[in-house]
Design an enzyme around this catalytic site. Structure first.
Site, short mmCIF file in Angstrom:
data_model
loop_
_atom_site.label_atom_id
_atom_site.label_comp_id
_atom_site.label_asym_id
_atom_site.label_seq_id
_atom_site.Cartn_x
_atom_site.Cartn_y
_atom_site.Cartn_z
N CYS A 100 51.13 -29.95 -27.41
CA CYS A 100 50.34 -30.82 -28.28
C CYS A 100 49.10 -30.06 -28.72
CB CYS A 100 49.95 -32.09 -27.53
SG CYS A 100 49.00 -33.24 -28.54
N GLU A 143 54.56 -38.19 -31.77
CA GLU A 143 53.51 -38.48 -32.77
C GLU A 143 53.12 -39.96 -32.76
OE1 GLU A 143 51.94 -36.07 -33.80
OE2 GLU A 143 53.45 -34.55 -33.37
N HIS A 146 50.62 -40.92 -30.22
CA HIS A 146 49.22 -40.67 -30.57
C HIS A 146 48.58 -41.91 -31.18
CE1 HIS A 146 48.50 -36.44 -29.73
NE2 HIS A 146 49.64 -36.10 -30.30
NI NI Z 1 50.44 -34.14 -30.03
#
Ligand code: NI
Length: 178
Positions: A100, A143, A146
């Site tokens: 990440c 994603e 997040h």
């Molecule tokens: Ni990430």
């Protein structure tokens, strides 16, 4: 070009739930998406979420033809995904290595749903509906996490499978940003 600084693990914005986008095809939204692409390309990432550049909105981008960071991964179409909804298809999960941009230099082994359906909108508000599996499904799950304020270390199933990329995978090119 607007390459933005990427927030790192520990920043409060990365632990926050991102807000839904309500207006599409605006200058602000197109600018945000351009900044995300510039930042993702500059850092060699395969995906990035708006909170990582300090914007707490439900916008992610991902996709690549070939990745130096994931040399064995099959290509994923370049995608802008807004207000995403993920629906796992089946219960099968598979383990795989993830990194990440907000957790630079590290990799961890994470179990993700193997197959899922995702929906959302593009920058113009057009509906997106896809059924995907494998690395594509993994990238979307990473994603979208997040946007929920979750980073992959919170998903690790075995802390012994978490370490520095250059120690785990000395054959990969040295990473500068992720
Ligand atoms: Ni990430």
């Amino acid at each position: 070009m607007a390459i933005k600084p990427v927030l790192k693990m520990g920043h409060p914005l990365l632990r926050q739930q991102a807000a839904a986008v309500t207006e599409f095809n605006t200058d602000e939204l197109h600018q945000l998406i351009a900044d995300l692409f510039d930042t993702m390309r500059a850092t060699g990432g395969v995906g990035i979420a708006a909170p990582q550049i300090g914007v707490s909105l439900q916008v992610v981008i991902f996709g690549f033809e070939r990745s130096d960071r994931y040399p064995h991964a099959e290509p994923v179409p370049e995608t802008v995904l807004i207000n995403p909804i993920l629906t796992p298809l089946g219960t099968e999960r598979e383990a795989g290595w993830e990194g990440c941009l907000s957790v630079p230099g590290l990799r961890g082994n994470v179990e993700r749903y193997r197959q899922l359906h995702y929906s959302g909108q593009d920058a113009y508000g057009q509906q997106i509906d896809r059924q995907v599996s494998g690395f594509h499904a993994r990238v979307v799950q990473h994603e979208v996490d997040h946007l929920l304020g979750i980073l992959y270390p919170q998903r690790l199933h075995d802390l012994s499978l978490f370490g520095f990329n250059d120690s785990l995978f000395p054959e990969l090119p040295a990473e500068t940003a992720g």
